[in-house]
Design an enzyme around this catalytic site. Structure first.
Site, PDB file in Angstrom:
ATOM      1  N   ASN A 136       0.909  -1.017   0.171  1.00  0.00           N
ATOM      2  CA  ASN A 136      -0.029   0.005   0.045  1.00  0.00           C
ATOM      3  C   ASN A 136       0.827   1.322   0.116  1.00  0.00           C
ATOM      4  O   ASN A 136       0.167   2.407   0.253  1.00  0.00           O
ATOM      5  CB  ASN A 136      -1.172  -0.114   1.153  1.00  0.00           C
ATOM      6  CG  ASN A 136      -0.259  -0.514   2.496  1.00  0.00           C
ATOM      7  OD1 ASN A 136       0.788  -0.106   2.433  1.00  0.00           O
ATOM      8  ND2 ASN A 136      -0.965  -0.674   3.522  1.00  0.00           N
TER       9      ASN A 136
ATOM     10  N   ARG B 213       3.285   7.305  10.848  1.00  0.00           N
ATOM     11  CA  ARG B 213       2.437   6.957  12.393  1.00  0.00           C
ATOM     12  C   ARG B 213       2.389   8.110  13.460  1.00  0.00           C
ATOM     13  O   ARG B 213       3.249   8.749  13.391  1.00  0.00           O
ATOM     14  CB  ARG B 213       3.673   5.992  13.143  1.00  0.00           C
ATOM     15  CG  ARG B 213       3.696   4.631  12.550  1.00  0.00           C
ATOM     16  CD  ARG B 213       2.566   3.664  12.647  1.00  0.00           C
ATOM     17  NE  ARG B 213       2.481   2.374  11.966  1.00  0.00           N
ATOM     18  CZ  ARG B 213       1.897   2.149  10.905  1.00  0.00           C
ATOM     19  NH1 ARG B 213       1.172   2.957  10.242  1.00  0.00           N
ATOM     20  NH2 ARG B 213       1.957   0.892  10.373  1.00  0.00           N
TER      21      ARG B 213
ATOM     22  N   GLN C 203      -4.453   3.610  18.468  1.00  0.00           N
ATOM     23  CA  GLN C 203      -5.595   3.285  17.640  1.00  0.00           C
ATOM     24  C   GLN C 203      -6.314   2.228  17.935  1.00  0.00           C
ATOM     25  O   GLN C 203      -5.655   1.128  18.592  1.00  0.00           O
ATOM     26  CB  GLN C 203      -5.011   2.962  16.100  1.00  0.00           C
ATOM     27  CG  GLN C 203      -4.230   4.287  15.524  1.00  0.00           C
ATOM     28  CD  GLN C 203      -4.008   4.383  14.191  1.00  0.00           C
ATOM     29  OE1 GLN C 203      -3.560   5.168  13.518  1.00  0.00           O
ATOM     30  NE2 GLN C 203      -4.282   3.071  13.430  1.00  0.00           N
TER      31      GLN C 203
ATOM     32  N   HIS D  99      -7.457   5.980  10.226  1.00  0.00           N
ATOM     33  CA  HIS D  99      -6.326   5.473   9.542  1.00  0.00           C
ATOM     34  C   HIS D  99      -7.006   4.586   8.337  1.00  0.00           C
ATOM     35  O   HIS D  99      -7.201   3.437   8.515  1.00  0.00           O
ATOM     36  CB  HIS D  99      -5.715   4.346  10.410  1.00  0.00           C
ATOM     37  CG  HIS D  99      -4.026   4.034  10.051  1.00  0.00           C
ATOM     38  ND1 HIS D  99      -3.212   3.411  10.767  1.00  0.00           N
ATOM     39  CD2 HIS D  99      -3.529   3.966   8.749  1.00  0.00           C
ATOM     40  CE1 HIS D  99      -1.963   3.185  10.039  1.00  0.00           C
ATOM     41  NE2 HIS D  99      -2.360   3.581   8.655  1.00  0.00           N
TER      42      HIS D  99
HETATM   43  P1  NDP Z   1      10.399   1.735   3.304  1.00  0.00           P
HETATM   44  O1  NDP Z   1      10.915   0.706   4.461  1.00  0.00           O
HETATM   45  O2  NDP Z   1      10.572   1.664   1.941  1.00  0.00           O
HETATM   46  O3  NDP Z   1      10.968   2.965   3.775  1.00  0.00           O
HETATM   47  C1  NDP Z   1      11.139   3.527   5.078  1.00  0.00           C
HETATM   48  C2  NDP Z   1      12.180   4.655   5.100  1.00  0.00           C
HETATM   49  O4  NDP Z   1      12.346   4.944   6.429  1.00  0.00           O
HETATM   50  C3  NDP Z   1      13.547   4.100   4.456  1.00  0.00           C
HETATM   51  O5  NDP Z   1      13.944   4.769   3.494  1.00  0.00           O
HETATM   52  C4  NDP Z   1      14.314   4.295   5.845  1.00  0.00           C
HETATM   53  O6  NDP Z   1      15.745   4.666   5.457  1.00  0.00           O
HETATM   54  C5  NDP Z   1      13.622   5.505   6.378  1.00  0.00           C
HETATM   55  N1  NDP Z   1      14.166   5.800   7.614  1.00  0.00           N
HETATM   56  C6  NDP Z   1      13.879   4.879   8.776  1.00  0.00           C
HETATM   57  N2  NDP Z   1      14.488   5.519   9.896  1.00  0.00           N
HETATM   58  C7  NDP Z   1      14.804   6.965   9.696  1.00  0.00           C
HETATM   59  C8  NDP Z   1      15.345   7.891  10.419  1.00  0.00           C
HETATM   60  N3  NDP Z   1      15.520   7.652  11.546  1.00  0.00           N
HETATM   61  N4  NDP Z   1      15.422   9.084   9.661  1.00  0.00           N
HETATM   62  C9  NDP Z   1      15.201   9.223   8.345  1.00  0.00           C
HETATM   63  N5  NDP Z   1      14.709   8.123   7.672  1.00  0.00           N
HETATM   64  C10 NDP Z   1      14.392   6.787   8.187  1.00  0.00           C
HETATM   65  O7  NDP Z   1       8.769   1.815   3.815  1.00  0.00           O
HETATM   66  P2  NDP Z   1       7.303   2.542   3.370  1.00  0.00           P
HETATM   67  O8  NDP Z   1       7.659   3.845   2.492  1.00  0.00           O
HETATM   68  O9  NDP Z   1       6.742   1.422   2.436  1.00  0.00           O
HETATM   69  O10 NDP Z   1       6.628   2.804   4.463  1.00  0.00           O
HETATM   70  C11 NDP Z   1       6.986   3.721   5.635  1.00  0.00           C
HETATM   71  C12 NDP Z   1       6.142   3.755   6.806  1.00  0.00           C
HETATM   72  O11 NDP Z   1       4.920   4.516   6.424  1.00  0.00           O
HETATM   73  C13 NDP Z   1       5.790   2.250   7.266  1.00  0.00           C
HETATM   74  O12 NDP Z   1       6.729   1.825   8.306  1.00  0.00           O
HETATM   75  C14 NDP Z   1       4.518   2.588   7.989  1.00  0.00           C
HETATM   76  O13 NDP Z   1       4.786   3.153   9.445  1.00  0.00           O
HETATM   77  C15 NDP Z   1       4.048   3.731   7.181  1.00  0.00           C
HETATM   78  N6  NDP Z   1       2.865   3.394   6.565  1.00  0.00           N
HETATM   79  C16 NDP Z   1       1.490   3.747   6.702  1.00  0.00           C
HETATM   80  C17 NDP Z   1       0.424   3.527   6.051  1.00  0.00           C
HETATM   81  C18 NDP Z   1      -0.918   4.024   6.094  1.00  0.00           C
HETATM   82  O14 NDP Z   1      -1.693   3.400   5.939  1.00  0.00           O
HETATM   83  N7  NDP Z   1      -1.057   5.189   6.405  1.00  0.00           N
HETATM   84  C19 NDP Z   1       0.337   2.200   4.970  1.00  0.00           C
HETATM   85  C20 NDP Z   1       1.958   1.784   4.912  1.00  0.00           C
HETATM   86  C21 NDP Z   1       2.881   2.374   5.632  1.00  0.00           C
HETATM   87  P3  NDP Z   1      16.890   3.747   5.080  1.00  0.00           P
HETATM   88  O15 NDP Z   1      16.476   2.838   4.124  1.00  0.00           O
HETATM   89  O16 NDP Z   1      17.761   4.853   4.653  1.00  0.00           O
HETATM   90  O17 NDP Z   1      17.085   3.141   6.624  1.00  0.00           O
END
Ligand code: NDP
Length: 399
Positions: A147, A285, A314, A333
């Site tokens: 998603n 989140r 939630q 959400h």
């Molecule tokens: P990804 O794993 O593709 O991306 C997460 C990114 O966050 C990575 O690029 C990671 O960086 C980065 N990251 C982690 N820690 C840090 C930090 N301390 N500072 C800056 N960047 C950081 O996941 P998605 O993009 O698919 O999803 C991200 C989040 O979105 C999910 O974990 C979830 O919490 C939320 N989400 C919400 C949904 C909703 O329905 N509202 C649905 C789907 C997701 P790096 O790779 O460099 O470590």
């Protein structure tokens, strides 16, 4: 034979749908980075059905029962008398969605002596105490990419809704008014603004790509830098941290997972680095932000608007201050659980279960914890520890 407990959100208040707004659900053939969509051997649902609510059962009952397993589906997940707590003692697998999360705390994991796997039907496994899962050798898996693009669409919609002052303007129509001046005295163009994402993972990068045609300046902060090729393609400016990014942005969007390193990253202190009148969009989140600091910043005008769909806990208690704070564009959400996304993550859960029961490896990209450590996507995007603290407050929500 295994017992599977599946926690899903309630059916619609008027009952499980008997028909839908559309007859077909177009799906992408492949995700943007080349990852394939879920590949279960079969599914027992029709794409476009409501699968995420209790009666939808993620389309899993026939498959599980025909293989001799027991499936318990419930929305009762909070408070000591919940069905989840009652059923945990001999459950082998717990499945839930971030939209209506089964908070798998260390206490619950300790009670579930037979627990082997926790599956997130969606993305984001912060509702599980990952440290406790690591220590108890429990596999945690989610349906990576299912998603991400759906959420990116919600981010773009939320940015436009805030900047253009859409929601109050729509409300004037409902009230029978024609109050143009009231509508436009908070309305701007997005064009030429500077927009920054914290994290340029699957969602963050998609947001950047979707926003490029709006003629905005694009910035990002992340732990790992994108390739020079992508930075050039999108004309991106990189920042090492939130504060540096926030100093120059008109719009900030949060797209990183919740883990101990990111919890409350937006707080009274870091909000001081934001430009006055910044729009903040958070679909990642709720706990990435300090709840009361957001309310204060909206009331003082430090933030011009806040939108998103994620809260903590939630469901959000009925008196959660984000329900009534000024200039917000919050929804429950929902961004990652469109009917289109449900078909993908229900198929992904089926794929994970088939792999588990047939002793085949679960795709690396679906793994968060395995064999007592962070694994797969978990090893890349999370840090060790627990972000479930305070989740017991979810019991305060009254239907
Ligand atoms: P990804 O794993 O593709 O991306 C997460 C990114 O966050 C990575 O690029 C990671 O960086 C980065 N990251 C982690 N820690 C840090 C930090 N301390 N500072 C800056 N960047 C950081 O996941 P998605 O993009 O698919 O999803 C991200 C989040 O979105 C999910 O974990 C979830 O919490 C939320 N989400 C919400 C949904 C909703 O329905 N509202 C649905 C789907 C997701 P790096 O790779 O460099 O470590």
């Amino acid at each position: 034979m295994a017992k599977i407990v599946c926690v899903l959100y309630d059916d619609p208040i008027n009952g499980y749908p008997t028909s839908y707004a559309r007859d077909d659900v177009p799906q992408p053939e492949i995700y943007p980075d080349g990852q394939t969509l879920p590949t279960p051997k079969a599914v027992d649902f029709k794409s476009g059905e409501l699968l995420g609510s209790v009666s939808g059962e993620l389309g899993l009952r026939k498959y599980l029962e025909s293989n001799g397993h027991t499936l318990i589906v419930t929305s009762s997940k909070d408070g000591e008398d919940s069905v989840l707590d009652r059923e945990l003692h001999d459950a082998e697998i717990v499945i839930s969605q971030p939209f209506w999360p089964a908070y798998m705390t260390a206490e619950r994991i300790a009670k579930a002596k037979k627990l082997k796997m926790i599956v997130t039907a969606g993305i984001g496994s912060d509702h599980t105490d990952l440290q406790a899962a690591i220590e108890n050798n429990i596999t945690v898996a989610e349906v990576t990419y299912c998603n991400s693009n759906a959420v990116a669409e919600h981010v773009v919609m939320s940015i436009l809704a805030l900047v253009r002052n859409f929601i109050p303007s729509h409300n004037w129509v409902l009230k029978g008014g024609w109050n143009i001046a009231d509508c436009v005295s908070r309305s701007y163009d997005l064009e030429a603004m500077t927009v920054g994402t914290v994290a340029a993972g699957r969602i963050g990068l998609r947001v950047l790509r979707l926003l490029k045609p709006f003629g905005v300046n694009l910035h990002y902060a992340d732990r790992h830098r994108l390739s020079a090729e992508v930075e050039q393609e999108l004309n991106l400016t990189y920042h090492e941290n939130l504060e540096s990014l926030a100093k120059v942005c008109d719009v900030v969007t949060l797209n990183c997972p919740l883990h101990p390193e990111t919890e409350h990253m937006v707080n009274a202190e870091t909000l001081k680095s934001f430009k006055r009148g910044t729009y903040l969009v958070n679909t990642a989140r709720g706990k990435l932000c300090d709840r009361d600091a957001i309310v204060d910043a909206l009331e003082s005008g430090q933030l011009a608007g806040y939108a998103g769909d994620v809260w903590f806990p939630q469901p959000a208690p009925n008196n959660h201050p984000w329900r009534t704070m000024p200039n917000h564009g919050m929804t429950p959400h929902i961004s990652g659980t469109s009917l289109s996304a449900q078909a993908r993550y229900a198929a992904g859960v089926r794929e994970i279960l088939e792999c588990y029961f047939e002793n085949r490896p679960i795709r690396d990209e679906y793994l968060i914890v395995k064999d007592g450590g962070l694994a797969g996507v978990g090893a890349h995007s999370y840090s060790k520890g627990n972000a479930t603290g305070g989740s017991e407050e979810a019991k305060n929500f009254k239907k």
